[in-house]
Design a protein around this motif. Structure first.
Motif, PDB file in Angstrom:
ATOM      1  N   THR A   1      -2.877  29.860  -6.400  1.00 46.45           N
ATOM      2  CA  THR A   1      -2.585  29.017  -5.241  1.00 46.45           C
ATOM      3  C   THR A   1      -3.600  27.884  -5.205  1.00 46.45           C
ATOM      4  N   GLU A   2      -3.114  26.675  -4.956  1.00 44.08           N
ATOM      5  CA  GLU A   2      -4.021  25.541  -4.831  1.00 44.08           C
ATOM      6  C   GLU A   2      -3.485  24.590  -3.771  1.00 44.08           C
ATOM      7  N   THR A   3      -4.387  23.857  -3.163  1.00 42.31           N
ATOM      8  CA  THR A   3      -3.992  22.873  -2.157  1.00 42.31           C
ATOM      9  C   THR A   3      -4.494  21.505  -2.584  1.00 42.31           C
ATOM     10  N   ILE A   4      -3.588  20.544  -2.621  1.00 41.76           N
ATOM     11  CA  ILE A   4      -3.916  19.176  -2.974  1.00 41.76           C
ATOM     12  C   ILE A   4      -3.307  18.264  -1.909  1.00 41.76           C
ATOM     13  N   THR A   5      -3.582  16.985  -1.988  1.00 39.62           N
ATOM     14  CA  THR A   5      -2.988  16.049  -1.040  1.00 39.62           C
ATOM     15  C   THR A   5      -1.637  15.565  -1.579  1.00 39.62           C
ATOM     16  N   LEU A   6      -0.841  14.998  -0.696  1.00 37.19           N
ATOM     17  CA  LEU A   6       0.441  14.446  -1.115  1.00 37.19           C
ATOM     18  C   LEU A   6       0.236  13.329  -2.135  1.00 37.19           C
TER      19      LEU A   6
ATOM     20  N   THR B   1       0.851  -1.191   0.000  1.00 37.62           N
ATOM     21  CA  THR B   1       0.000   0.000   0.000  1.00 37.62           C
ATOM     22  C   THR B   1       0.887   1.241   0.000  1.00 37.62           C
ATOM     23  N   TYR B   2       0.278   2.400   0.098  1.00 38.82           N
ATOM     24  CA  TYR B   2       1.032   3.642   0.155  1.00 38.82           C
ATOM     25  C   TYR B   2       1.899   3.693   1.413  1.00 38.82           C
ATOM     26  N   LEU B   3       3.120   4.169   1.233  1.00 44.55           N
ATOM     27  CA  LEU B   3       4.052   4.321   2.339  1.00 44.55           C
ATOM     28  C   LEU B   3       3.577   5.414   3.294  1.00 44.55           C
ATOM     29  N   VAL B   4       3.663   5.132   4.581  1.00 42.57           N
ATOM     30  CA  VAL B   4       3.401   6.119   5.627  1.00 42.57           C
ATOM     31  C   VAL B   4       4.590   6.088   6.580  1.00 42.57           C
ATOM     32  N   ASP B   5       5.251   7.234   6.784  1.00 42.62           N
ATOM     33  CA  ASP B   5       6.380   7.269   7.717  1.00 42.62           C
ATOM     34  C   ASP B   5       6.156   8.370   8.739  1.00 42.62           C
ATOM     35  N   ASP B   6       7.225   8.793   9.409  1.00 39.33           N
ATOM     36  CA  ASP B   6       7.089   9.777  10.483  1.00 39.33           C
ATOM     37  C   ASP B   6       6.644  11.148   9.983  1.00 39.33           C
ATOM     38  N   PHE B   7       6.844  11.437   8.679  1.00 35.44           N
ATOM     39  CA  PHE B   7       6.447  12.741   8.157  1.00 35.44           C
ATOM     40  C   PHE B   7       5.408  12.614   7.044  1.00 35.44           C
ATOM     41  N   TYR B   8       5.722  11.858   6.031  1.00 32.47           N
ATOM     42  CA  TYR B   8       4.865  11.794   4.855  1.00 32.47           C
ATOM     43  C   TYR B   8       3.694  10.818   5.037  1.00 32.47           C
ATOM     44  N   TYR B   9       2.525  11.235   4.578  1.00 31.82           N
ATOM     45  CA  TYR B   9       1.372  10.346   4.527  1.00 31.82           C
ATOM     46  C   TYR B   9       0.463  10.840   3.391  1.00 31.82           C
ATOM     47  N   PRO B  10      -0.319   9.964   2.787  1.00 36.99           N
ATOM     48  CA  PRO B  10      -1.050  10.317   1.563  1.00 36.99           C
ATOM     49  C   PRO B  10      -1.967  11.522   1.687  1.00 36.99           C
TER      50      PRO B  10
ATOM     51  N   ASP C   1       3.418   1.800  -6.220  1.00 33.83           N
ATOM     52  CA  ASP C   1       4.869   1.785  -6.412  1.00 33.83           C
ATOM     53  C   ASP C   1       5.362   3.154  -6.870  1.00 33.83           C
ATOM     54  N   TRP C   2       4.582   3.813  -7.737  1.00 31.40           N
ATOM     55  CA  TRP C   2       4.959   5.155  -8.197  1.00 31.40           C
ATOM     56  C   TRP C   2       4.924   6.141  -7.026  1.00 31.40           C
ATOM     57  N   TYR C   3       3.839   6.113  -6.293  1.00 26.76           N
ATOM     58  CA  TYR C   3       3.724   7.007  -5.131  1.00 26.76           C
ATOM     59  C   TYR C   3       4.886   6.791  -4.174  1.00 26.76           C
ATOM     60  N   ASN C   4       5.169   5.540  -3.846  1.00 32.42           N
ATOM     61  CA  ASN C   4       6.225   5.246  -2.877  1.00 32.42           C
ATOM     62  C   ASN C   4       7.599   5.652  -3.388  1.00 32.42           C
ATOM     63  N   ALA C   5       7.837   5.524  -4.700  1.00 29.66           N
ATOM     64  CA  ALA C   5       9.110   5.951  -5.269  1.00 29.66           C
ATOM     65  C   ALA C   5       9.270   7.463  -5.164  1.00 29.66           C
ATOM     66  N   VAL C   6       8.185   8.198  -5.402  1.00 32.59           N
ATOM     67  CA  VAL C   6       8.243   9.656  -5.286  1.00 32.59           C
ATOM     68  C   VAL C   6       8.547  10.069  -3.844  1.00 32.59           C
ATOM     69  N   VAL C   7       7.871   9.451  -2.893  1.00 33.79           N
ATOM     70  CA  VAL C   7       8.088   9.791  -1.485  1.00 33.79           C
ATOM     71  C   VAL C   7       9.509   9.444  -1.062  1.00 33.79           C
ATOM     72  N   GLU C   8       9.987   8.267  -1.432  1.00 34.71           N
ATOM     73  CA  GLU C   8      11.355   7.887  -1.093  1.00 34.71           C
ATOM     74  C   GLU C   8      12.351   8.853  -1.725  1.00 34.71           C
ATOM     75  N   ALA C   9      12.058   9.312  -2.936  1.00 36.49           N
ATOM     76  CA  ALA C   9      12.930  10.262  -3.607  1.00 36.49           C
ATOM     77  C   ALA C   9      13.012  11.571  -2.838  1.00 36.49           C
ATOM     78  N   MET C  10      11.868  12.074  -2.413  1.00 37.62           N
ATOM     79  CA  MET C  10      11.874  13.322  -1.647  1.00 37.62           C
ATOM     80  C   MET C  10      12.634  13.158  -0.338  1.00 37.62           C
ATOM     81  N   LYS C  11      12.518  12.001   0.270  1.00 42.56           N
ATOM     82  CA  LYS C  11      13.270  11.738   1.498  1.00 42.56           C
ATOM     83  C   LYS C  11      14.769  11.769   1.229  1.00 42.56           C
ATOM     84  N   CYS C  12      15.184  11.243   0.080  1.00 40.16           N
ATOM     85  CA  CYS C  12      16.601  11.251  -0.285  1.00 40.16           C
ATOM     86  C   CYS C  12      17.114  12.666  -0.512  1.00 40.16           C
TER      87      CYS C  12
END
Length: 473
Positions: A279-284, A171-180, A302-313
């Protein structure tokens, strides 16, 4: 610290051919000016991730079919898909337990190689997994269903099964900062009254100082950045395209205070301004999937999780996430995996065969070029017991180097056999001639150094989610 031309991310390079056990649970009943080297990858042996799994590998038979070398460039989908190099790993599993074992297995086999073909520019169709469609996974001769999975991959890094395995999520990755459901506020700016004719490298910049535990900021079209005493300075070339400031998490205390400079050094100010036009607001989740296309062959999670992992890097100080446009494909930097299931009853033996495309690294500094292959044996030490290993290289070419020693020449290639796992990894080099001329290191040192520098930079820069890439192409 100068910023980098990056957007989102990927981790790992090459072809890893591995057999990883993700879950084992008792149940009741893997030119003029041209590049001199290309990256291919490393293959890896069978790995078990659950220490309590009772399955043992009684025998592994590894067949590497190399009837041809890959081309240095593929211009069409048909040419790329006609390449015939492949590896087949055949495992004989045995379940000594008195209960049934159900297992989800994954077989990582790397990113699309540098000389590969991820998208067809004529049809705008994905070719990401097309090179795998002609190969099957079988259990006792019967084809079983496989799913193509993807994880973030960093060019130049070595495959680490525990680290890379942990990037696979159902499923979508959830960590200490990022969540969908996390809010992402997008501020869209356009330049006003900036003399870009006089100042061709005119640059807009602002300084960010945020609490990174609450807020991250990613600026699209970022061209540079530097760490200042008061915060992280983002800089962007002033062009026709708008500049989007993405605020992830809690809003900033105040909007960016833009300054216009004559160039990227951000030393001499000039006239002009950046105007907030929308200005617009959307979800992660919506943000991460802005450029997602189902036709890519990548699962949505997998795409979502790759994007989140990339931002973490790419996270830096003061809440900054390095970001910019990059004319390339995220899909090219995704690690590819097969995923499938097997079931072994108590006392059952099973022959499981996995076939995947085989891509070498190419070194054109030799005359003629040499093609380098690696198959990692050490991960197989994770199995409770490992029996024999037989390796057959089927090829018309010459084996110029190999390790460990022990390969014998046959009419159709080379073979070797071990009881248990040999020390080190399985590596070998093939060439069309038995003794290729080694490069003159005094003259080739510069391009080799240059290639290493590019790879090092790519490890930071090529972590990206590409915006409008294929449209631009």
């Amino acid at each position: 610290m100068r910023g980098t031309n990056t957007s989102f991310g990927t981790r790992f390079m090459g072809i890893g051919l591995a057999f990883l056990l993700a879950l084992a649970a008792p149940l009741p009943a893997q030119a003029n000016s041209a590049q001199a080297q290309w990256s291919g990858g490393a293959a890896t042996g069978a790995i078990v991730t659950d220490d309590t799994c009772p399955l043992v590998v009684e025998q592994e038979r590894l067949v590497l079919d190399i009837p041809e070398f890959p081309q240095q460039y593929y211009g069409t989908r048909e040419a790329y898909l006609s390449y015939g190099g492949k590896v087949t790993a055949e495992y004989t599993f045995y379940n000594p337990a008195d209960y049934t074992v159900n297992a989800v297995l994954v077989f990582p086999f790397g990113t699309v190689p540098d000389y590969g073909f991820a998208w067809d520019p004529e049809t705008d169709e994905a070719v990401l997994g097309a090179d795998t469609e002609k190969y099957d996974i079988t259990v006792d001769g019967e084809v079983v269903e496989k799913t193509l999975r993807h994880t973030l991959s960093l060019p130049g890094s070595q495959f680490e099964w525990e680290r890379d395995m942990a990037l696979l999520h159902e499923t979508y990755l959830v960590d200490d900062f990022y969540y969908p459901e996390m809010p992402v506020t997008r501020y869209v700016y356009e330049p006003r009254q900036v003399d870009t004719e006089t100042f061709g490298a005119a640059t807009a910049a602002f300084v960010l100082s945020a609490d990174p535990s609450r807020t991250k900021v990613l600026v699209e079209n970022q061209s540079g950045g530097q760490l200042l005493d008061e915060g992280m300075q983002f800089s962007c070339w002033v062009e026709d395209d708008p500049i989007v400031v993405n605020v992830i998490g809690e809003p900033l205390g105040h909007l960016p205070d833009w300054q216009i400079y004559e160039n990227g050094a951000c030393e001499t100010e000039i006239e002009g301004a950046m105007e907030l036009v929308r200005t617009e607001t959307i979800t992660l989740e919506e943000f991460a999937l802005l450029e997602y296309e189902e036709a890519s062959g990548v699962l949505e999670q997998d795409w979502y999780n790759a994007v989140v992992e990339a931002m973490k890097c790419l996270e830096g100080e003061y809440g900054a996430v390095a970001g910019s446009e990059l004319s390339g494909d995220l899909t090219r930097y995704l690690m590819r995996w097969y995923e499938y299931r097997i079931t072994l009853e108590p006392g059952q033996r099973m022959v499981n065969t996995v076939t995947a495309p085989l891509y070498p690294s190419i070194d054109l500094l030799y005359e003629p070029p040499v093609y380098q292959y690696t198959y990692l044996l050490s991960p197989a030490q994770s199995w409770d017991r490992f029996g024999t290993l037989g390796v057959e290289i089927r090829t018309p070419y010459y084996l110029t180097e190999s390790g460990p020693d022990g390969f014998a020449s046959t009419d159709g290639g080379y073979t070797c056999h071990w009881t248990g796992l040999p020390e080190g990894e399985l590596t070998f080099t093939l060439c069309s001639e038995p003794e290729p001329a080694m490069p003159d290191r005094s003259t080739s040192a510069w391009p080799v150094w240059m290639g290493a520098w590019v790879l090092a930079l790519a490890a930071v820069v090529v972590i990206c989610l590409v915006r409008r890439t294929r449209r631009q192409r």
